[in-house]
Design a protein around this motif. Structure first.
Motif, PDB file in Angstrom:
ATOM      1  N   TYR A  41       0.797  -1.219   0.000  1.00 56.08           N
ATOM      2  CA  TYR A  41       0.000   0.000   0.000  1.00 56.08           C
ATOM      3  C   TYR A  41       0.836   1.279   0.000  1.00 56.08           C
ATOM      4  O   TYR A  41       0.297   2.372   0.054  1.00 56.08           O
ATOM      5  N   LYS A  42       2.150   1.137  -0.107  1.00 53.93           N
ATOM      6  CA  LYS A  42       3.034   2.294  -0.129  1.00 53.93           C
ATOM      7  C   LYS A  42       2.703   3.205  -1.315  1.00 53.93           C
ATOM      8  O   LYS A  42       2.607   4.421  -1.171  1.00 53.93           O
ATOM      9  N   ASN A  43       2.522   2.618  -2.467  1.00 48.68           N
ATOM     10  CA  ASN A  43       2.255   3.392  -3.681  1.00 48.68           C
ATOM     11  C   ASN A  43       0.861   4.015  -3.687  1.00 48.68           C
ATOM     12  O   ASN A  43       0.615   4.988  -4.389  1.00 48.68           O
ATOM     13  N   VAL A  44      -0.049   3.440  -2.920  1.00 52.55           N
ATOM     14  CA  VAL A  44      -1.424   3.944  -2.877  1.00 52.55           C
ATOM     15  C   VAL A  44      -1.510   5.198  -2.006  1.00 52.55           C
ATOM     16  O   VAL A  44      -2.376   6.039  -2.196  1.00 52.55           O
ATOM     17  N   GLY A  45      -0.600   5.303  -1.041  1.00 55.79           N
ATOM     18  CA  GLY A  45      -0.616   6.443  -0.133  1.00 55.79           C
ATOM     19  C   GLY A  45      -1.560   6.229   1.030  1.00 55.79           C
ATOM     20  O   GLY A  45      -2.344   7.113   1.365  1.00 55.79           O
TER      21      GLY A  45
END
Length: 70
Positions: A41-45
């Motif tokens: 979920y890092k890229n999702v923010g």
């Protein structure tokens, strides 16, 4: 293309695994789940508070398990 599971469901599942851990081996698996959650979920923010809560629960559970072994 593989879809990511919904954030809420994934967070709750990871938290449930942490809380149900009864040994260091199980807690190690829970730790890997936390790491995977953050990576996924890092890229999702995702909200950082979720990360902090997972780390806090993991540390609390680790302390409880280690107390039993002393």
């Amino acid at each position: 293309m593989i879809k990511n599971p919904p954030l809420k469901k994934s967070y709750q599942k990871t938290l449930k695994v942490i809380k149900s851990s009864k040994s260091i081996v199980q807690l190690d698996s829970a730790s890997r789940m936390v790491k995977n959650f953050k990576t996924l979920y890092k890229n999702v923010g995702y909200p950082k508070v979720l990360s902090y809560n997972l780390d806090r629960e993991l540390n609390k559970k680790q302390t409880n398990i280690l107390k039993k072994w002393k």
